[in-house]
Design an enzyme around this catalytic site. Structure first.
Site, PDB file in Angstrom:
ATOM      1  N   GLU A 134       0.808  -1.220   0.000  1.00 36.17           N
ATOM      2  CA  GLU A 134       0.000   0.000   0.000  1.00 36.17           C
ATOM      3  C   GLU A 134       0.847   1.277   0.000  1.00 36.17           C
ATOM      4  O   GLU A 134       1.541   1.554   0.972  1.00 36.17           O
ATOM      5  CB  GLU A 134      -0.939   0.021   1.206  1.00 36.17           C
ATOM      6  CG  GLU A 134      -1.855   1.238   1.201  1.00 36.17           C
ATOM      7  CD  GLU A 134      -2.863   1.251   2.322  1.00 36.17           C
ATOM      8  OE1 GLU A 134      -3.908   1.913   2.172  1.00 36.17           O
ATOM      9  OE2 GLU A 134      -2.619   0.596   3.356  1.00 36.17           O
ATOM     10  N   ASP A 170      -5.176   2.858  -2.809  1.00 39.27           N
ATOM     11  CA  ASP A 170      -6.053   3.668  -1.971  1.00 39.27           C
ATOM     12  C   ASP A 170      -6.392   4.953  -2.727  1.00 39.27           C
ATOM     13  O   ASP A 170      -5.533   5.809  -2.940  1.00 39.27           O
ATOM     14  CB  ASP A 170      -5.368   3.983  -0.642  1.00 39.27           C
ATOM     15  CG  ASP A 170      -6.312   4.615   0.365  1.00 39.27           C
ATOM     16  OD1 ASP A 170      -6.938   5.642   0.008  1.00 39.27           O
ATOM     17  OD2 ASP A 170      -6.406   4.114   1.495  1.00 39.27           O
ATOM     18  N   GLU A 232     -13.114   2.941   3.635  1.00 45.46           N
ATOM     19  CA  GLU A 232     -12.210   3.266   4.740  1.00 45.46           C
ATOM     20  C   GLU A 232     -12.320   4.753   5.080  1.00 45.46           C
ATOM     21  O   GLU A 232     -11.308   5.448   5.194  1.00 45.46           O
ATOM     22  CB  GLU A 232     -10.771   2.882   4.378  1.00 45.46           C
ATOM     23  CG  GLU A 232      -9.838   2.802   5.574  1.00 45.46           C
ATOM     24  CD  GLU A 232      -8.379   2.666   5.173  1.00 45.46           C
ATOM     25  OE1 GLU A 232      -7.631   2.039   5.919  1.00 45.46           O
ATOM     26  OE2 GLU A 232      -7.992   3.204   4.119  1.00 45.46           O
TER      27      GLU A 232
END
Length: 253
Positions: A134, A170, A232
């Site tokens: 990530e 993300d 998220e």
């Protein structure tokens, strides 16, 4: 495309049983979280069975990739996380690189990350668990973090050359770090094992901010993305506000 709710952000003020019950009652069948060492795994397994929920992913813990001296600890932490993942029927694990080290050239640190991922890949492959690398933004949320751009993450994954090591893209972090979201995702779709989403700026509900998530989700659907899309975000009001918005997008497509 499957959707997953991060209980450590969306339901961060609730205990585990409450959070999982709210995931289910909000119309979602999967969840995720951050650190497994802070969770009651026995209770989680029981609640997952009771509520018929799936666990999409969670984070490894121990050591880091950026520091070669820490790789032994990192790999041990990965093995421990895999045991938990297998018990809970979870097929992916999130890994971060760690923060930049002072006094060491950045190129060397990237090479350390690559070395660590190459060591981790056969462990993940043997377990049938995919490791998700990530990138994070350093401007707002994670100052000092090594890996910020998805392009660099995709490069690393290509060099590792394992189907069991992919990128966690993300959308919130990459909007801050580089933008060009849809093009970046669609041109690298086979290398993306999981997505995270939140409004930007603010990291709140998806309907707030500059990212047009209806367009993002439709583009991903059209391209055939079939892995998890993780929610998220940090609620600015009742969590149902953000989850209802996503449910409407799901129903409309």
């Amino acid at each position: 495309m499957k959707f997953s709710v991060c209980i450590d952000s969306v339901f961060r003020n609730m205990n585990l049983s409450e959070a999982l019950s709210h995931v289910k009652s909000s119309g979602f069948d999967a969840f995720e979280f951050w650190n497994w060492r802070h969770k009651d795994i026995n209770l989680m397994a029981s609640e997952m069975k009771r509520l018929e929920l799936s666990l999409s992913t969670f984070c490894t813990d121990g050591g880091n990739l950026v520091d070669e001296e820490s790789h032994k600890e990192y790999l041990q932490g990965l093995k421990e996380a895999i045991i938990v993942a297998k018990r809970l029927g979870c097929g992916t694990l999130i890994t971060q690189t760690g923060n930049e080290l002072s006094g060491i050239p950045r190129e060397r640190q990237i090479e350390n990350v690559l070395t660590g991922l190459r060591l981790a890949a056969p462990i993940a492959e043997e377990a049938g668990v995919t490791l998700l690398l990530e990138p994070l933004n350093t401007t707002v949320d994670h100052p000092g973090y090594l890996l910020t751009r998805s392009s660099e993450a995709f490069e690393l994954i290509e060099q590792v050359g394992s189907n069991y090591v992919k990128v966690l893209f993300d959308i919130y972090h990459q909007q801050i770090s580089e933008g060009n979201l849809i093009s970046s995702m669609l041109s690298n779709l086979p290398s993306i094992g999981h997505l995270h989403a939140a409004g930007c700026p603010g990291r709140n509900e998806l309907q707030f901010g500059e990212i047009h998530y209806a367009n993002v989700i439709q583009a991903l659907r059209n391209a055939g993305y079939s892995n998890y899309f993780g929610l998220e975000f940090m609620p600015s009001a009742e969590p149902t506000l953000g989850l209802d918005y996503v449910r409407n997008l799901m129903d409309a497509s």
